[in-house]
Design a protein around this motif. Sequence first.
Motif, PDB file in Angstrom:
ATOM      1  N   LEU A  19      12.664 -13.033  -8.644  1.00 21.51           N
ATOM      2  CA  LEU A  19      12.233 -11.799  -7.981  1.00 21.51           C
ATOM      3  C   LEU A  19      10.779 -11.820  -7.511  1.00 21.51           C
ATOM      4  O   LEU A  19      10.246 -10.782  -7.127  1.00 21.51           O
ATOM      5  CB  LEU A  19      12.485 -10.575  -8.876  1.00 21.51           C
ATOM      6  CG  LEU A  19      13.966 -10.278  -9.135  1.00 21.51           C
ATOM      7  CD1 LEU A  19      14.128  -9.226 -10.218  1.00 21.51           C
ATOM      8  CD2 LEU A  19      14.666  -9.839  -7.848  1.00 21.51           C
ATOM      9  N   LEU A  21       8.015 -12.811  -4.625  1.00 22.73           N
ATOM     10  CA  LEU A  21       8.127 -12.557  -3.181  1.00 22.73           C
ATOM     11  C   LEU A  21       7.213 -13.473  -2.385  1.00 22.73           C
ATOM     12  O   LEU A  21       6.126 -13.814  -2.833  1.00 22.73           O
ATOM     13  CB  LEU A  21       7.635 -11.133  -2.873  1.00 22.73           C
ATOM     14  CG  LEU A  21       8.501  -9.947  -3.203  1.00 22.73           C
ATOM     15  CD1 LEU A  21       7.653  -8.683  -3.087  1.00 22.73           C
ATOM     16  CD2 LEU A  21       9.662  -9.872  -2.248  1.00 22.73           C
ATOM     17  N   ASP A  75       4.561  -8.322  -6.441  1.00 24.73           N
ATOM     18  CA  ASP A  75       5.025  -6.977  -6.107  1.00 24.73           C
ATOM     19  C   ASP A  75       4.473  -6.516  -4.759  1.00 24.73           C
ATOM     20  O   ASP A  75       3.731  -7.243  -4.080  1.00 24.73           O
ATOM     21  CB  ASP A  75       4.641  -5.988  -7.212  1.00 24.73           C
ATOM     22  CG  ASP A  75       3.139  -5.984  -7.504  1.00 24.73           C
ATOM     23  OD1 ASP A  75       2.358  -6.292  -6.588  1.00 24.73           O
ATOM     24  OD2 ASP A  75       2.759  -5.680  -8.648  1.00 24.73           O
ATOM     25  N   ILE A 146      12.796 -14.621  -1.734  1.00 24.73           N
ATOM     26  CA  ILE A 146      12.986 -14.016  -3.053  1.00 24.73           C
ATOM     27  C   ILE A 146      13.229 -15.128  -4.069  1.00 24.73           C
ATOM     28  O   ILE A 146      14.146 -15.948  -3.887  1.00 24.73           O
ATOM     29  CB  ILE A 146      14.204 -13.054  -3.059  1.00 24.73           C
ATOM     30  CG1 ILE A 146      14.015 -11.921  -2.038  1.00 24.73           C
ATOM     31  CG2 ILE A 146      14.438 -12.496  -4.464  1.00 24.73           C
ATOM     32  CD1 ILE A 146      12.985 -10.896  -2.416  1.00 24.73           C
ATOM     33  N   GLN A 265      13.238  -6.786  -2.269  1.00 21.24           N
ATOM     34  CA  GLN A 265      13.057  -7.160  -3.672  1.00 21.24           C
ATOM     35  C   GLN A 265      13.823  -6.203  -4.593  1.00 21.24           C
ATOM     36  O   GLN A 265      14.478  -6.632  -5.551  1.00 21.24           O
ATOM     37  CB  GLN A 265      11.567  -7.149  -4.017  1.00 21.24           C
ATOM     38  CG  GLN A 265      11.239  -7.624  -5.430  1.00 21.24           C
ATOM     39  CD  GLN A 265       9.789  -7.348  -5.802  1.00 21.24           C
ATOM     40  OE1 GLN A 265       9.198  -6.361  -5.351  1.00 21.24           O
ATOM     41  NE2 GLN A 265       9.208  -8.220  -6.601  1.00 21.24           N
ATOM     42  N   ARG A 269      16.951  -7.072  -7.114  1.00 23.34           N
ATOM     43  CA  ARG A 269      16.973  -6.793  -8.568  1.00 23.34           C
ATOM     44  C   ARG A 269      18.217  -5.996  -8.949  1.00 23.34           C
ATOM     45  O   ARG A 269      18.855  -6.267  -9.970  1.00 23.34           O
ATOM     46  CB  ARG A 269      15.698  -6.037  -8.977  1.00 23.34           C
ATOM     47  CG  ARG A 269      15.531  -5.918 -10.484  1.00 23.34           C
ATOM     48  CD  ARG A 269      14.226  -5.231 -10.858  1.00 23.34           C
ATOM     49  NE  ARG A 269      13.926  -5.379 -12.267  1.00 23.34           N
ATOM     50  CZ  ARG A 269      14.407  -4.607 -13.233  1.00 23.34           C
ATOM     51  NH1 ARG A 269      15.233  -3.610 -12.932  1.00 23.34           N
ATOM     52  NH2 ARG A 269      14.092  -4.818 -14.499  1.00 23.34           N
TER      53      ARG A 269
END
Length: 377
Positions: A19, A21, A75, A146, A265, A269
């Motif tokens: 996860l 980026l 993030d 990802i 993202q 998840r």
Amino acid sequence: MSASDAANALGCFAQSRPLTLGVELELQIVNTHDYDLAPCAEDLLRVIKQQGVAGDIKPEITASMIEIATGICADHSQVLAELGTLRDGLVAAARKLNVGLCGGGTHAFQDWSERRIFDTPRFHQISELYGYLAKQFTVFGQHVHIGCPGPDEALVLLHGLSRYIPHFIALSASSPFVQGHDTGFHSARLNSVFAFPLSGRAPFVLTWDEFSTFFAKMADTRVVASMKDFYWDIRPKPEYGTIEVRVMDTPLSIERAAMLAAYIQCVARYLMIEKPFRPAEDDYLVYTFNRFQACRFGLEGTFVDPKSGEHRTVRDDILATLAALETHAMELKAEQACREARQVAESGENDATWLRRVLEHEGQLPEMVRQQCLRWR
């Protein structure tokens, strides 16, 4: 190509933190006289080097394009910060050359026949193979990587995310104009990508062993030599340990680009943790229809749920998805990005809508491109 050569060409699926980026953006270089495309990538790269601008900045297939890429980000806020640094350095360098930079999936009135292939062996090889398609490929996209826990998980995620391709197209759409005309599409850029024979969707395989077998067969035909030869909407990127989502137009601002990356993202998840459905080959029965609807009509396009067959708008499916993503957005610190995605969906105003409104008000395509440059800053 022998089996061992094919295995070497595909490579091992690298380890990556799940996860994470990475974002790539292809940008337009325009002159500041009439705001047509300007073949200044080489000069811009020289100034960037002289000024010590940090970050991954490189040429693209024609000389009026430039690509920027973030590093590996955790993030939304990190993506936004890194894109901001890259943008500021690039804009300062462009100012030295008196050229402009802007987002947007197509340049509104450029003549493809005037484009120059950037001088690298690979770009010339692509030009020789694809003829005029190479120059027509002067279109500008956003790619989002990802991180995946492993190769099999990457393929399951790839096919799961395919359901949401219309979301990514409609939210990013910024290419309504081509060769001086309104196409009626929100994203006309993807029509240029679709002209390539190895575009579209990846084959439906869910294990890396099956994918390796597919790649070896393709390599044996000598049609492909590496993963770079596939122009799929989503493709595995084994050297990074990622999957790469490639359907988005380059938005008109880094804020919209960071929002899109964070939304992808969050969906990833949701798919990894909750496993709301198991991908199936029949999911692709409606794939091309849904993709077309998002390109043509944007958020108002029709979305056919591949599992239930229910029809709704792309906008309504995005809003339903955002409701399901709330916990994941909190865990990924992506609440602000999801609020922005909701605002875009509820207002119905993507970047294509903004461009049409500016043209309606100003009446001149060059003035619209000038305002695109202002929006990019």
